[in-house]
Design an enzyme around this catalytic site. Structure first.
Site, PDB file in Angstrom:
ATOM      1  N   CYS A 211      53.623  25.448   0.683  1.00 53.09           N
ATOM      2  CA  CYS A 211      52.182  25.441   1.443  1.00 53.09           C
ATOM      3  C   CYS A 211      51.629  24.796   0.197  1.00 53.09           C
ATOM      4  O   CYS A 211      51.665  25.928  -0.983  1.00 53.09           O
ATOM      5  CB  CYS A 211      50.899  26.562   1.709  1.00 53.09           C
ATOM      6  SG  CYS A 211      50.145  26.905   1.073  1.00 53.09           S
ATOM      7  N   ASP A 212      51.036  23.930  -0.051  1.00 55.47           N
ATOM      8  CA  ASP A 212      49.842  24.006  -1.519  1.00 55.47           C
ATOM      9  C   ASP A 212      48.731  24.958  -1.921  1.00 55.47           C
ATOM     10  O   ASP A 212      49.568  25.067  -3.642  1.00 55.47           O
ATOM     11  CB  ASP A 212      49.453  22.274  -1.062  1.00 55.47           C
ATOM     12  CG  ASP A 212      50.098  20.941  -1.468  1.00 55.47           C
ATOM     13  OD1 ASP A 212      51.370  21.118  -1.338  1.00 55.47           O
ATOM     14  OD2 ASP A 212      49.579  20.665  -1.008  1.00 55.47           O
TER      15      ASP A 212
END
Length: 115
Positions: A11-12
């Site tokens: 996940c960024d």
């Protein structure tokens, strides 16, 4: 003092959070829902602290792929069942620091948490 960050490693937002924590020299443990799992008891603890509505990530792909019936008939029990089955539906990161629970990541939010 103990700090655990929960989420999904690719996940960024998780990557931004980890970078920030590392840059601040903050010691933490990362728990990846996919690699480390998510048990019902832990999810219940999160829900008791934060509420299922706050935890539910309605902007993600997983939520958007639910049927209209599933989206329109959400309640605590079926939302928790969906989050247990699809941990990507939990807002990220979920941070536990000194037994307090926090959702999301913004540098200014974390500066306040770790002040």
């Amino acid at each position: 003092m103990s700090t655990i960050a929960y989420g999904i490693k690719n996940c960024d937002t998780i990557k931004k959070m980890k970078k920030w924590l590392d840059a601040q020299g903050i010691d933490y443990r990362f728990h990846d829902y996919r690699a480390d799992g998510l048990d019902p008891g832990l999810l219940e603890t999160f829900e008791a602290a934060l509420g299922w509505e706050a935890m539910l990530n309605k902007r993600g792909t997983t939520f958007r792929q639910l049927s209209d019936e599933q989206k329109n008939n959400l309640n605590r029990d079926n939302a928790l069942a969906l989050m247990l089955e699809h941990p990507a539906m939990i807002k990220r990161p979920l941070l536990v620091h000194n037994n307090t629970y926090h959702l999301g990541f913004k540098p200014e939010q974390y500066q306040g948490i770790f002040a």
